[in-house]
Design an enzyme around this catalytic site. Structure first.
Site, PDB file in Angstrom:
ATOM      1  N   HIS A   6      10.570   1.408 -92.082  1.00  0.00           N
ATOM      2  CA  HIS A   6       9.756   0.388 -92.237  1.00  0.00           C
ATOM      3  C   HIS A   6       8.191   0.538 -91.324  1.00  0.00           C
ATOM      4  O   HIS A   6       8.240   0.834 -90.512  1.00  0.00           O
ATOM      5  CB  HIS A   6      10.342  -0.801 -91.826  1.00  0.00           C
ATOM      6  N   CYS A  21       4.063   3.900 -98.185  1.00  0.00           N
ATOM      7  CA  CYS A  21       3.162   3.077 -97.200  1.00  0.00           C
ATOM      8  C   CYS A  21       2.042   2.987 -97.378  1.00  0.00           C
ATOM      9  O   CYS A  21       1.137   3.779 -97.465  1.00  0.00           O
ATOM     10  CB  CYS A  21       3.616   3.572 -95.791  1.00  0.00           C
ATOM     11  N   CYS A  39      -0.139   3.536 -94.084  1.00  0.00           N
ATOM     12  CA  CYS A  39      -0.285   4.806 -93.916  1.00  0.00           C
ATOM     13  C   CYS A  39      -0.690   5.729 -94.686  1.00  0.00           C
ATOM     14  O   CYS A  39      -1.046   7.008 -94.459  1.00  0.00           O
ATOM     15  CB  CYS A  39       1.302   5.227 -93.213  1.00  0.00           C
ATOM     16  N   CYS A  74       2.874  -1.792 -84.075  1.00  0.00           N
ATOM     17  CA  CYS A  74       2.670  -0.235 -83.647  1.00  0.00           C
ATOM     18  C   CYS A  74       1.828   0.538 -84.560  1.00  0.00           C
ATOM     19  O   CYS A  74       1.423   1.636 -84.284  1.00  0.00           O
ATOM     20  CB  CYS A  74       4.082   0.441 -83.648  1.00  0.00           C
ATOM     21  N   CYS A 134       4.963   3.865 -89.407  1.00  0.00           N
ATOM     22  CA  CYS A 134       6.199   3.549 -90.088  1.00  0.00           C
ATOM     23  C   CYS A 134       7.174   4.291 -89.035  1.00  0.00           C
ATOM     24  O   CYS A 134       7.183   5.468 -88.580  1.00  0.00           O
ATOM     25  CB  CYS A 134       6.154   4.577 -91.405  1.00  0.00           C
ATOM     26  N   HIS A 174      10.614  -5.124 -83.726  1.00  0.00           N
ATOM     27  CA  HIS A 174       9.937  -4.769 -82.796  1.00  0.00           C
ATOM     28  C   HIS A 174      10.184  -5.726 -81.610  1.00  0.00           C
ATOM     29  O   HIS A 174       9.970  -6.927 -81.747  1.00  0.00           O
ATOM     30  CB  HIS A 174       8.378  -5.162 -83.144  1.00  0.00           C
ATOM     31  N   CYS A 175      10.157  -5.040 -80.310  1.00  0.00           N
ATOM     32  CA  CYS A 175      10.893  -5.915 -79.121  1.00  0.00           C
ATOM     33  C   CYS A 175       9.555  -5.996 -78.440  1.00  0.00           C
ATOM     34  O   CYS A 175       8.979  -5.177 -77.798  1.00  0.00           O
ATOM     35  CB  CYS A 175      11.785  -5.184 -78.522  1.00  0.00           C
ATOM     36  N   CYS A 203       8.748  -0.516 -80.484  1.00  0.00           N
ATOM     37  CA  CYS A 203       9.680  -0.890 -81.774  1.00  0.00           C
ATOM     38  C   CYS A 203      10.984  -0.208 -81.328  1.00  0.00           C
ATOM     39  O   CYS A 203      11.360   0.616 -80.379  1.00  0.00           O
ATOM     40  CB  CYS A 203       9.289   0.045 -82.955  1.00  0.00           C
TER      41      CYS A 203
HETATM   42 ZN   LIG Z   1       6.404  -1.950 -83.445  1.00  0.00          ZN
HETATM   43 ZN   LIG Z   2       3.363   2.718 -92.614  1.00  0.00          ZN
END
Ligand SMILES: [Zn+2]
Ligand SMILES: [Zn+2]
Length: 305
Positions: free
Chosen positions: A109, A97, A100, A114, A117, A124-125, A131
């Site tokens: 993902h 990633c 990160c 947020c 990962c 994402h709600c 998430c």
């Molecule tokens: Zn999220």
């Molecule tokens: Zn990441």
């Protein structure tokens, strides 16, 4: 570049506040809906009082599920949980990633909101301000189910209450409808909202059932990829935990072991029957385990084609 970042930040803050407002509005509507059931307090029918208790019970359950969805870890990828074997193939698999700067499992993902990962990130709600991933999908699905059951109970209470009112009334239906009172307006408002939420929540719930059945997150569906294909029960246990059935109904932590080695497959690969590849990494008795790297590489090159 800085402008782009600022636009992204403003969008994120706007969505966050919109989501929180929607959530607060949902809870206000639920409490209002429960209050409107008190209009039938003097009813002769005991079923109405029983249904009011049921509606209250579903409200407590949906509230607990909502809190757990919003505040629990959706499945953040922690490097200390990555099996050593996977760390060994880290460079070979080479799926890092960039945000990160760490190894990213094939089914993880990076969530921009947020900034983490998330393993098996579904989406994402904004409504939940979190998430939806491998560890909190169970709470989210239960939240939708109890929300739907709560609304259906509210509708039943109002249907029975209104029917009883018309049956006991000596006046004709039309004159009753023509006189407008605050109570009547409130009932009408709640009924309309109930129908709106039934459509909205059913759609979300159907999407979740399909995602569990296909072992596919929303993000994977956009990429045309799937998790390994297995029975619905096995897929269900991956979300709700492998434990006694009554735990599936409660917002308790699902008993499961996250398998970071799980792979994603295109439809063509599924037809070729490579869906059990990820089991090899954990099965020390499997002779194929020795050739794990080759398997990973082979699969990776097939995915890239
Ligand atoms: Zn999220
Ligand atoms: Zn990441």
């Amino acid at each position: 570049m800085e402008d782009e970042n600022n636009i992204e930040k403003t969008k994120s803050i706007k969505s966050k506040y919109m989501g929180r407002t929607l959530l607060l509005l949902t809870h206000i509507l639920i409490v209002w809906g429960l209050y409107t059931t008190s209009f039938y307090e003097n009813s002769q029918l005991s079923i109405l009082n029983n249904l009011r208790v049921v509606a209250f019970f579903f409200w407590i359950l949906l509230l607990t599920c909502q809190i757990r969805t919003s505040f629990s870890d959706p499945g953040e990828v922690l490097q200390k949980n990555v099996p050593i074997k996977l760390q060994l193939v880290h460079d070979m698999y080479n799926k890092k990633c960039k945000k990160c700067n760490q190894w990213k499992p094939p089914r993880a993902h990076h969530c921009k909101r947020c900034n983490k990962c998330i393993f098996k990130m579904d989406h994402h709600c904004e409504w939940e301000n979190n998430c939806i991933g491998a560890l909190n999908q169970k709470y989210f699905v239960l939240f939708l189910i109890y929300m739907l059951l709560h609304i259906l109970t509210l509708l039943s209470i109002h249907s029975i209450g209104i029917s009883e009112y018309f049956m006991n009334s000596k006046r004709k239906i039309i004159p009753i409808l023509m006189t407008i009172t605050i109570k009547k307006c409130q009932i009408l408002g709640i009924l309309l909202l109930c129908f709106f939420f039934i459509i909205f929540v059913s759609q979300l719930l159907w999407d979740q059932i399909t995602a569990i059945n296909d072992n596919q997150t929303v993000i994977e569906s956009r990429q045309g990829k799937f998790g390994r294909q297995q029975s619905f029960v096995n897929n269900f246990k991956q979300v709700f935990g492998d434990q006694e059935w009554y735990y599936w109904l409660l917002p308790t932590k699902p008993k499961m072991k996250l398998n970071y080695a799980e792979l994603v497959y295109g439809e063509e690969l599924i037809k070729q029957g490579t869906q059990y590849l990820e089991d090899i990494i954990y099965d020390e008795t499997n002779p194929a385990s020795i050739h794990f790297k080759e398997f990973m590489l082979d699969n990776y090159s097939k995915q890239k084609q």
